[in-house]
Enzyme design. Sequence first.
Site, PDB file in Angstrom:
ATOM      1  N   ASP A 194       2.303  -2.070 -10.463  1.00 43.79           N
ATOM      2  CA  ASP A 194       1.462  -2.687  -9.440  1.00 43.79           C
ATOM      3  C   ASP A 194       2.106  -4.049  -9.238  1.00 43.79           C
ATOM      4  OD1 ASP A 194      -0.372  -4.357  -8.154  1.00 43.79           O
ATOM      5  OD2 ASP A 194      -2.006  -3.022  -8.703  1.00 43.79           O
ATOM      6  N   HIS A 195       2.831  -4.212  -8.138  1.00 40.48           N
ATOM      7  CA  HIS A 195       3.680  -5.413  -8.056  1.00 40.48           C
ATOM      8  C   HIS A 195       2.867  -6.708  -8.033  1.00 40.48           C
ATOM      9  CE1 HIS A 195       2.944  -5.143  -3.699  1.00 40.48           C
ATOM     10  NE2 HIS A 195       3.371  -6.381  -3.608  1.00 40.48           N
ATOM     11  N   HIS A 257      -4.233  -3.285  -6.252  1.00 37.61           N
ATOM     12  CA  HIS A 257      -3.986  -4.732  -6.299  1.00 37.61           C
ATOM     13  C   HIS A 257      -5.278  -5.559  -6.485  1.00 37.61           C
ATOM     14  CE1 HIS A 257      -0.140  -3.394  -5.048  1.00 37.61           C
ATOM     15  NE2 HIS A 257      -0.336  -3.428  -3.739  1.00 37.61           N
TER      16      HIS A 257
HETATM   17  C1  BG6 Z   1       1.803  -2.714  -0.853  1.00 40.32           C
HETATM   18  C2  BG6 Z   1       1.075  -2.008   0.248  1.00 40.32           C
HETATM   19  O1  BG6 Z   1       1.443  -2.187  -2.095  1.00 40.32           O
HETATM   20  O2  BG6 Z   1       1.476  -4.103  -0.832  1.00 40.32           O
HETATM   21  C3  BG6 Z   1       1.400  -2.626   1.589  1.00 40.32           C
HETATM   22  O3  BG6 Z   1       1.443  -0.640   0.254  1.00 40.32           O
HETATM   23  C4  BG6 Z   1       1.151  -4.113   1.566  1.00 40.32           C
HETATM   24  O4  BG6 Z   1       0.643  -2.029   2.628  1.00 40.32           O
HETATM   25  C5  BG6 Z   1       1.849  -4.747   0.375  1.00 40.32           C
HETATM   26  O5  BG6 Z   1       1.661  -4.657   2.775  1.00 40.32           O
HETATM   27  C6  BG6 Z   1       1.457  -6.205   0.235  1.00 40.32           C
HETATM   28  O6  BG6 Z   1       2.271  -6.807  -0.739  1.00 40.32           O
HETATM   29  P1  BG6 Z   1       2.640  -8.342  -0.662  1.00 40.32           P
HETATM   30  O7  BG6 Z   1       3.387  -8.601  -1.919  1.00 40.32           O
HETATM   31  O8  BG6 Z   1       3.449  -8.534   0.588  1.00 40.32           O
HETATM   32  O9  BG6 Z   1       1.330  -9.064  -0.583  1.00 40.32           O
END
Ligand code: BG6
Length: 500
Positions: A194-195, A257
Amino acid sequence: MTAKHAPVRFCLEVSPAPCVLVLFGATGDLARRKLFPSLFQLHTRDLLHATSRIVGCGRTRHDQESFRALVAEALPPSASAAERDTFLARFSYVRTDETDPDTFAHLGQHLAELDRIETPAPFNHLFYLAIPPSTYQSIFARLTAAGLLEESGHNSAWRHVLLEKPFGTDSATAAELDAFLQQHAREEQIFRIDHYLGKETVQNILIMRFANILLEPVWNHTYIDHVQITVAEALGIEHRAGFYEQSGLLRDMFQNHLLEMLALVAMEPPAEYSADAIHREKLALIRAIRPFPCDTLGDVMVRGQYAAADNMAGYREEPGVDPSSTIETFAATKLWIDTPRWQGVPFYLRSGKRLTKRTSTITLVFKCSPHTLFGTCEPDSLVLNVQPDEGMILNLQAKRPGPKLCMGELPLAFKYADLGDELDAPDAYARLLLDAMLHDHTLFVRNETIAAAWQLFTPVLETWRDHPDRCPLHPYAAGSDGPAAAADLLARDGRAWRPV
Ligand code: BG6
């Protein structure tokens, strides 16, 4: 002493071991946008062992030269020629075609050749599946069949697999995927990304909460009125209609997230700083979230979809989207956590595409002083800026300068950017790749947490599908703060969202 010169008091030791990273999806979008630049960051900071190698895998035909040229395109223009050359020398390419029975034997041979390189310890192997989830099972099964996930016979070297979300689309599909993975590998070998957990400010939540005596004593229902978590994006769905039409915002952002951030903000202190202890507390927290009242879902949940405005297309006009689609691009909710710490404290969460701007924040709004001399209650708040402008703001009340006694908000703000270049935050993916190479599960998601998250949200998705009238879809203008119904959700409680 300025923050720039603050001494480091606690620092986990990082000593990268020799590793071969096998990257499926090496010619894809994620590799180009995130993974190659993140690996380059690790390379330039000496966080990749000098012998470590990266094997790109994909269906596209490439020789070693053309593949390295593709990687080179993803590197920052500021990279020096020497840095680029030593980095690119780590790369090789193996064309993989799931329909070709010999593919994985070739890959096995290539890995065996690399294993002959002289290293201080045998190579660990990390398989990163940066590919559509629909192909996980076939790749996983072939890796197992080719013996590439076997750890015995490789001294202490490990074999890990890194997976990208989504992990299922509801409770049943997530359980099915998990059963499959458990059949082919031990849970310890699986790293689910989960980045958001790799983002600097998200990692800081635990240190902030549990290392500061000023904060932890007030982090509860006695002092906190409510908590808001906002993840707003200015972008629409871009070129991802195929994915988004099957997913929608709740599956894409809330189930992972937002819930992970909520867990870190609200969990009890772990007994020690270890992956197991932290996972136990996060899991306990997610399980303590009160189930949504599906019969009256509209009272606590709002779903929305962006409509055309200001020359921006509406969701239904996006290429590849069904013109009568009811997929949500926005959701907001109020939820309760049934633990002693959070009795009576609502948590408001919202996220959406095509909102005013890109911003992710976690805000704790404090209660008013029990007795105020100044006849008005202006609550203090602590805002954690997850992105952009990573940092935090503590909003206190103070006297405004001047001859009269006037009170106003005083923001005590801290920005990571002000710490200077030497503390330049790595990309979330750099952090996560490094941790997977260090066999550290702390910032990864475990199967039980995923199951608990789906248990919470699957009934919501089913209610939307079977009883849409209980929680109608609200259109909102592209480029706005979302549907008015989301503002009403808080207004009914006498509260308001912080502006996006
Ligand atoms: C991803 C989603 O996990 O996270 C995307 O699939 C979203 O839809 C993205 O745009 C958002 O990540 P960040 O790091 O740009 O906030």
